[in-house]
Design an enzyme around this catalytic site. Structure first.
Site, PDB file in Angstrom:
ATOM      1  N   HIS A  47       0.649  -1.474  -0.162  1.00  0.00           N
ATOM      2  CA  HIS A  47      -0.273  -0.143   0.024  1.00  0.00           C
ATOM      3  C   HIS A  47       1.185   1.209   0.392  1.00  0.00           C
ATOM      4  O   HIS A  47       0.685   2.656  -0.587  1.00  0.00           O
ATOM      5  CB  HIS A  47      -1.213   0.645   1.067  1.00  0.00           C
ATOM      6  CG  HIS A  47      -1.831  -0.844   1.368  1.00  0.00           C
ATOM      7  ND1 HIS A  47      -3.136  -1.113   0.140  1.00  0.00           N
ATOM      8  CD2 HIS A  47      -2.422  -1.982   1.928  1.00  0.00           C
ATOM      9  CE1 HIS A  47      -3.949  -2.453   0.562  1.00  0.00           C
ATOM     10  NE2 HIS A  47      -3.178  -3.086   1.633  1.00  0.00           N
ATOM     11  N   ASP A  90      -8.779  -7.468   5.717  1.00  0.00           N
ATOM     12  CA  ASP A  90      -9.146  -8.072   4.477  1.00  0.00           C
ATOM     13  C   ASP A  90     -10.123  -9.357   4.509  1.00  0.00           C
ATOM     14  O   ASP A  90     -10.178  -9.786   4.459  1.00  0.00           O
ATOM     15  CB  ASP A  90      -7.668  -8.516   3.742  1.00  0.00           C
ATOM     16  CG  ASP A  90      -7.269  -6.953   2.907  1.00  0.00           C
ATOM     17  OD1 ASP A  90      -8.286  -6.865   2.651  1.00  0.00           O
ATOM     18  OD2 ASP A  90      -6.459  -6.406   2.720  1.00  0.00           O
ATOM     19  N   GLU A 123      -5.854 -13.567   4.929  1.00  0.00           N
ATOM     20  CA  GLU A 123      -6.127 -12.348   4.794  1.00  0.00           C
ATOM     21  C   GLU A 123      -6.976 -12.592   3.635  1.00  0.00           C
ATOM     22  O   GLU A 123      -8.211 -11.665   3.286  1.00  0.00           O
ATOM     23  CB  GLU A 123      -5.986 -11.468   4.816  1.00  0.00           C
ATOM     24  CG  GLU A 123      -4.960 -11.145   3.702  1.00  0.00           C
ATOM     25  CD  GLU A 123      -3.770  -9.830   2.679  1.00  0.00           C
ATOM     26  OE1 GLU A 123      -4.626  -9.093   4.396  1.00  0.00           O
ATOM     27  OE2 GLU A 123      -3.473  -9.811   2.416  1.00  0.00           O
TER      28      GLU A 123
END
Length: 252
Positions: free
Chosen positions: A45, A176, A150
């Site tokens: 990210h 997630d 996740e």
């Protein structure tokens, strides 16, 4: 390379880290000065390139805080490049199957465990080593490989994933994971908590480390009480904002 995080965990010490977002070597050093065990440099990210990550790794080494990198995917270049510049472990997002994890180990570990590409890079002191065999052995022993659980598919395939040689543990991403079960953000939901407990239990069964993300200190404390080996608490920039907001709103 000596992985201080792995050494602590071998001694059954609980460890704590955080995700890195502020984007300066000084901020990495501050985390080490504060006594954090590890920092997660986030290439999934975060906006950082390999050259920048290398500078943060240098800062981490200087302050004896273990630099882990969350790679953007499980491709060979994503894994190889961060290890070559000195990452002491990788967290691999969105894992679903045993086959994906086998590829991760192939890219992250040297012969005979894997087929990591050989080059004279920073990780090997640019080739200033006693022998290739000794370097391979040390790198394989000290490089943490943590698939991130996740997805629903990862949960369903977890026993097979944990059985892969070269996997050190599992890093649970609760947000997630909750989304994968159609309950986005509801990490305290009993179903999600039951799944988290099950992942923890399977990690213990396979004698692998159990990591998890927590948004705050209170949640982290609860995970430690459950038996997690390590918790990554929040992000450095959120902790920074929280501290400054507390100061800004103090009575005056």
């Amino acid at each position: 390379m000596k992985n201080l995080l792995k050494e602590k965990m071998k001694q059954n010490k609980k460890t704590v880290g955080t995700f890195f977002s502020i984007g300066s070597s000084e901020a990495v050093e501050a985390l080490g000065i504060a006594g954090m065990d590890y920092v997660i440099l986030d290439k999934e990210h975060g906006p950082y390139g390999v050259e920048t990550v290398q500078q943060y790794i240098r800062a981490a080494e200087r302050r004896n805080i273990t630099p882990l990198v969350r790679v953007k995917d499980f491709s060979r270049p994503s894994i190889l490049k961060v290890l070559d510049v000195g990452a002491q472990g990788i967290i691999v997002p969105m894992i679903r199957t045993r086959q994906e994890v086998e590829r991760v180990v192939e890219y992250a570990k040297y012969y005979p465990m894997g087929r990591r590409g050989v080059a004279l890079t920073r990780a090997s002191d640019y080739g200033d080593i006693e022998s290739l065999e000794e370097y391979f052995r040390d790198a394989n022993q000290n490089t943490l490989v943590l698939p991130q659980c996740e997805t629903r598919e990862c949960v369903e395939n977890l026993d097979a994933i944990l059985d892969v040689e070269g996997v050190d543990g599992i890093f649970i991403g609760p947000y997630d994971l909750s989304q994968s079960y159609n309950k986005p953000g509801k990490t305290s939901d009993p179903e999600i908590q039951d799944i988290i407990d099950m992942v923890l239990e399977k990690c213990k069964k396979h004698r692998k480390y159990a990591f998890i993300f927590a948004p705050d200190k209170k949640t982290a404390s609860g995970y430690f009480k459950k038996g997690f080996d390590s918790v990554a608490v929040a992000m450095d920039i959120l902790l920074y904002i929280e501290t400054l907001r507390d100061i800004a709103n103090m009575p005056r």
